[in-house]
Design an enzyme around this catalytic site. Structure first.
Site, PDB file in Angstrom:
ATOM      1  N   LYS A 176       0.846  -1.209   0.000  1.00 34.30           N
ATOM      2  CA  LYS A 176       0.000   0.000   0.000  1.00 34.30           C
ATOM      3  C   LYS A 176       0.869   1.242   0.000  1.00 34.30           C
ATOM      4  O   LYS A 176       1.524   1.563   0.982  1.00 34.30           O
ATOM      5  CB  LYS A 176      -0.926   0.041   1.223  1.00 34.30           C
ATOM      6  CG  LYS A 176      -2.003   1.125   1.019  1.00 34.30           C
ATOM      7  CD  LYS A 176      -2.540   1.720   2.290  1.00 34.30           C
ATOM      8  CE  LYS A 176      -1.904   3.015   2.705  1.00 34.30           C
ATOM      9  NZ  LYS A 176      -2.025   4.157   1.797  1.00 34.30           N
ATOM     10  N   GLY A 233       6.541   4.917   8.319  1.00 38.69           N
ATOM     11  CA  GLY A 233       5.681   6.096   8.363  1.00 38.69           C
ATOM     12  C   GLY A 233       5.795   6.786   9.708  1.00 38.69           C
ATOM     13  O   GLY A 233       6.796   6.637  10.416  1.00 38.69           O
ATOM     14  N   THR A 235       5.080   7.974  13.680  1.00 34.40           N
ATOM     15  CA  THR A 235       5.027   7.210  14.932  1.00 34.40           C
ATOM     16  C   THR A 235       3.592   6.960  15.378  1.00 34.40           C
ATOM     17  O   THR A 235       3.272   5.863  15.850  1.00 34.40           O
ATOM     18  CB  THR A 235       5.839   7.944  16.019  1.00 34.40           C
ATOM     19  OG1 THR A 235       7.209   7.980  15.579  1.00 34.40           O
ATOM     20  CG2 THR A 235       5.772   7.234  17.359  1.00 34.40           C
ATOM     21  N   GLY A 238       2.273   4.165  13.382  1.00 32.78           N
ATOM     22  CA  GLY A 238       2.987   2.943  13.775  1.00 32.78           C
ATOM     23  C   GLY A 238       2.437   2.363  15.076  1.00 32.78           C
ATOM     24  O   GLY A 238       2.259   1.151  15.205  1.00 32.78           O
ATOM     25  N   GLU A 390       8.967  16.178  15.403  1.00 26.74           N
ATOM     26  CA  GLU A 390       9.451  15.999  14.037  1.00 26.74           C
ATOM     27  C   GLU A 390       8.707  16.973  13.121  1.00 26.74           C
ATOM     28  O   GLU A 390       7.482  17.042  13.158  1.00 26.74           O
ATOM     29  CB  GLU A 390       9.189  14.561  13.581  1.00 26.74           C
ATOM     30  CG  GLU A 390       9.758  14.277  12.217  1.00 26.74           C
ATOM     31  CD  GLU A 390       9.440  12.876  11.710  1.00 26.74           C
ATOM     32  OE1 GLU A 390       8.298  12.428  11.887  1.00 26.74           O
ATOM     33  OE2 GLU A 390      10.339  12.252  11.129  1.00 26.74           O
TER      34      GLU A 390
HETATM   35  P1  NAP Z   1       1.932   8.257   7.839  1.00 30.03           P
HETATM   36  O1  NAP Z   1       0.858   9.264   7.830  1.00 30.03           O
HETATM   37  O2  NAP Z   1       2.135   7.446   9.058  1.00 30.03           O
HETATM   38  O3  NAP Z   1       1.629   7.300   6.586  1.00 30.03           O
HETATM   39  C1  NAP Z   1       2.462   6.239   6.220  1.00 30.03           C
HETATM   40  C2  NAP Z   1       1.647   5.188   5.490  1.00 30.03           C
HETATM   41  O4  NAP Z   1       0.695   4.632   6.398  1.00 30.03           O
HETATM   42  C3  NAP Z   1       0.828   5.748   4.331  1.00 30.03           C
HETATM   43  O5  NAP Z   1       0.763   4.798   3.307  1.00 30.03           O
HETATM   44  C4  NAP Z   1      -0.531   5.951   4.975  1.00 30.03           C
HETATM   45  O6  NAP Z   1      -1.592   6.003   4.066  1.00 30.03           O
HETATM   46  C5  NAP Z   1      -0.607   4.725   5.848  1.00 30.03           C
HETATM   47  N1  NAP Z   1      -1.573   4.810   6.942  1.00 30.03           N
HETATM   48  C6  NAP Z   1      -2.099   5.921   7.520  1.00 30.03           C
HETATM   49  N2  NAP Z   1      -2.964   5.568   8.513  1.00 30.03           N
HETATM   50  C7  NAP Z   1      -2.974   4.218   8.554  1.00 30.03           C
HETATM   51  C8  NAP Z   1      -3.653   3.268   9.366  1.00 30.03           C
HETATM   52  N3  NAP Z   1      -4.516   3.627  10.327  1.00 30.03           N
HETATM   53  N4  NAP Z   1      -3.427   1.952   9.149  1.00 30.03           N
HETATM   54  C9  NAP Z   1      -2.550   1.555   8.201  1.00 30.03           C
HETATM   55  N5  NAP Z   1      -1.888   2.414   7.383  1.00 30.03           N
HETATM   56  C10 NAP Z   1      -2.085   3.732   7.567  1.00 30.03           C
HETATM   57  O7  NAP Z   1       3.330   8.890   7.500  1.00 30.03           O
HETATM   58  P2  NAP Z   1       3.653   9.928   6.348  1.00 30.03           P
HETATM   59  O8  NAP Z   1       3.215  11.258   6.790  1.00 30.03           O
HETATM   60  O9  NAP Z   1       3.162   9.396   5.046  1.00 30.03           O
HETATM   61  O10 NAP Z   1       5.239   9.821   6.296  1.00 30.03           O
HETATM   62  C11 NAP Z   1       6.068  10.596   7.066  1.00 30.03           C
HETATM   63  C12 NAP Z   1       6.544   9.836   8.275  1.00 30.03           C
HETATM   64  O11 NAP Z   1       7.242   8.655   7.886  1.00 30.03           O
HETATM   65  C13 NAP Z   1       7.534  10.649   9.083  1.00 30.03           C
HETATM   66  O12 NAP Z   1       7.245  10.544  10.449  1.00 30.03           O
HETATM   67  C14 NAP Z   1       8.863   9.974   8.794  1.00 30.03           C
HETATM   68  O13 NAP Z   1       9.829  10.138   9.775  1.00 30.03           O
HETATM   69  C15 NAP Z   1       8.449   8.561   8.629  1.00 30.03           C
HETATM   70  N6  NAP Z   1       9.468   7.815   7.874  1.00 30.03           N
HETATM   71  C16 NAP Z   1      10.246   6.915   8.542  1.00 30.03           C
HETATM   72  C17 NAP Z   1      11.236   6.223   7.861  1.00 30.03           C
HETATM   73  C18 NAP Z   1      12.108   5.218   8.571  1.00 30.03           C
HETATM   74  O14 NAP Z   1      12.688   4.375   7.891  1.00 30.03           O
HETATM   75  N7  NAP Z   1      12.252   5.245   9.886  1.00 30.03           N
HETATM   76  C19 NAP Z   1      11.437   6.449   6.505  1.00 30.03           C
HETATM   77  C20 NAP Z   1      10.642   7.374   5.870  1.00 30.03           C
HETATM   78  C21 NAP Z   1       9.642   8.054   6.563  1.00 30.03           C
HETATM   79  P3  NAP Z   1      -2.127   7.446   3.552  1.00 30.03           P
HETATM   80  O15 NAP Z   1      -1.039   8.068   2.796  1.00 30.03           O
HETATM   81  O16 NAP Z   1      -3.271   7.135   2.711  1.00 30.03           O
HETATM   82  O17 NAP Z   1      -2.487   8.202   4.779  1.00 30.03           O
END
Ligand code: NAP
Length: 495
Positions: A176, A233, A235, A238, A390
């Site tokens: 996804k 994604g 925290t 997660g 963050e």
């Molecule tokens: P996010 O909002 O947590 O979304 C990540 C993914 O999860 C997206 O595909 C999102 O779909 C999906 N998602 C959202 N709610 C969900 C739920 N309830 N159940 C299952 N999946 C769900 O994060 P983001 O804003 O896209 O990304 C930025 C974050 O990622 C930052 O905090 C960054 O630090 C972190 N990140 C971490 C790493 C690492 O390796 N540690 C690498 C890159 C990024 P939608 O897009 O449709 O909401």
């Protein structure tokens, strides 16, 4: 001319338009809609999971020898390499990232498939020391169906980091992508689908399911057929996934957010440190989980270092990702740019000194894009929100430190523990501090270098589990122990 993927998702081995609502994907450099992708529905996600379970159980896949599975991974790498320019162009259009960076991400995705193929061919099960007349074996088997959920910031690389070891381990995958950036995952899906077809393997082994996390993501995580979720994604998301995983007693890997310290000691090579600190925070426009977003400088060099840093930051070239001269490209989405701006406004209201940036660039050229100027803030205590939260944008907050203990206390005063950069000429300082900082990755006199052979992941709220490295495949397998009698010795209770 940019070649856009069709408005079709890969559902249960079949390309078709999702039954959920349409979502526009926008080029953040121009604000123009690139294309529209229909989301898949929760029912289609269910269908994909059921088909994936069947595909994973098919003997042609389940019994495929490792060297032949490795051949599949090499073929996927070859197809990625062949389409590298197209994939990189697509990702630049979808995410706004500079073309230099997306080129590197595509090449890293191909490298991940190749490395994983090699790791797979050399992965060994164990014959363990036996304590009786039997052979004891420790074996690894696929989990079955794996959910891979990725964010918008580096899609092709984070997709590959999950897809390659999950397939290598013998699973089927439900991928996804983020709602804002589904295009490159769909294009990658076409390549994997083709490689599966060529090898006469079940098409249901991969589904690519665009759509909102609240619908598609939750349907994947909660599905009874899904035996593991690999998530990258934020925290908060997660944690939510972790709660469902606990309920299902399902393994989960979580690559989450960060607020990484980058540390400049008094004896550092300032020229190298300046370049490294700027690259660490402002490359990818700060939209990197490992962005070095907290800068700590020895008090004796603080003014000198930050003055020069600010002068050089003002000179960074902001522009569209398609311009080869661009250093700081637009943010992924206008909504995200506004969220970054709100963090800076809050810091300003709390008394931060805005040393440079602190706003979107002005003028006709910038009007429609999601741009934000690289920003350096200071003057706030480490307890301020801007030092703790963050931001995921081109915003650096600088702080002085007095001595090593003061530094370590401040650097570790964070819920996150993803990465850290240390700039010093003294190997003893580097060693001591590297061991004292709570971070999954520490860079010494360098920053943001990656190798697929080196495990990656976070401590504390930055995550759980590791990706990359030889062990990555094991994260997508279950262990089984086997005791195999070797003679006819009398069994307990016999006769
Ligand atoms: P996010 O909002 O947590 O979304 C990540 C993914 O999860 C997206 O595909 C999102 O779909 C999906 N998602 C959202 N709610 C969900 C739920 N309830 N159940 C299952 N999946 C769900 O994060 P983001 O804003 O896209 O990304 C930025 C974050 O990622 C930052 O905090 C960054 O630090 C972190 N990140 C971490 C790493 C690492 O390796 N540690 C690498 C890159 C990024 P939608 O897009 O449709 O909401």
């Amino acid at each position: 001319m940019l070649e856009l993927p069709a408005d079709e998702a890969l559902i249960a081995g079949e390309w078709r338009r999702g039954a959920g609502p349409p979502v526009d994907t926008v080029d953040p450099a121009t604000g123009r809609t690139l294309t529209t992708v229909h989301s898949v529905s929760a029912e289609e996600t269910h269908e994909a999971a059921e088909r994936a379970a069947e595909a994973a159980a098919e003997p042609v896949w389940r019994e495929l020898r490792p060297h032949l599975r490795a051949r599949l991974l090499h073929r996927i790498a070859e197809l990625i390499e062949h389409d590298a320019d197209r994939l990189a162009d697509l990702q630049t259009a979808d995410t706004g990232k500079s073309r230099t960076e997306t080129g590197a991400l595509v090449s890293s995705a191909a490298g991940t498939f190749r490395y994983t193929a090699a790791a797979l061919e050399t992965a060994e099960d164990a014959v363990t020391p036996s304590r009786g007349p039997y052979v004891t074996l420790s074996l690894h088997e696929p989990i079955g169906v794996v959910g891979a959920i990725t964010p918008w910031n580096s899609p092709v690389a984070s997709d590959a980091q999950k897809l390659a070891p999950a397939l290598a381990a013998g699973n089927a995958v439900l991928l996804k992508p983020a709602e804002w950036t589904p295009l490159v995952a769909l294009a990658l899906g076409r390549l994997v689908h083709r490689a599966l077809e060529e090898a006469a393997l079940p098409a249901g082994l991969l589904s690519v399911l665009p759509g909102p996390g609240s619908v598609v993501g939750e349907a994947i995580v909660g599905h009874p057929r899904v035996g593991k979720v690999a998530f990258t994604g934020g925290t908060a998301t997660g944690r939510r996934i972790g709660r469902v995983a606990a309920e299902k007693v399902m393994p989960v890997s979580l690559e989450l957010g960060g607020k990484s310290p980058t540390i400049v000691f008094e004896d550092a090579d300032l020229e190298r440190a300046l370049a490294g600190v700027m690259f660490g925070i402002f490359s990818s426009s700060g939209q990197s989980c490992v962005a070095g977003s907290r800068l700590f400088v020895a008090r004796s060099r603080y003014e000198e270092f930050t003055d020069e840093l600010v002068a050089r930051t003002r000179d960074l070239r902001v522009g569209p990702g398609t311009d080869p001269d661009t250093q700081v490209a637009p943010l992924v989405h206008h909504r995200h740019r506004d969220a970054v701006a709100a963090h800076v406004e809050r810091a300003r209201a709390e008394g931060a000194r805005v040393r440079c940036g602190g706003r979107a660039p002005e003028g006709e050229r910038w009007r429609d894009g999601a741009y934000y100027l690289p920003t350096v803030l200071d003057g706030l205590p480490h307890s301020a929100a801007v030092c703790q939260e963050e931001i995921f944008g081109p915003v650096l907050v600088a702080l002085p430190f007095d001595d090593e203990d003061d530094l370590v206390a401040q650097a570790n005063d964070s819920v996150y523990g993803l990465a850290c950069g240390i700039w010093t000429a003294d190997h003893r300082t580097a060693w001591r501090v590297a061991r004292r900082i709570e971070a999954g990755t520490v860079w010494i006199n360098t920053y943001k270098q990656f190798s697929v052979s080196t495990p990656f992941g976070g401590m504390k709220d930055s995550g759980l589990g590791r990706e990359k490295g030889r062990e990555a495949i094991r994260g997508y397998q279950r262990q089984k122990s086997l005791y195999w009698s070797t003679d006819d010795h009398p069994l307990p209770w016999a006769g």
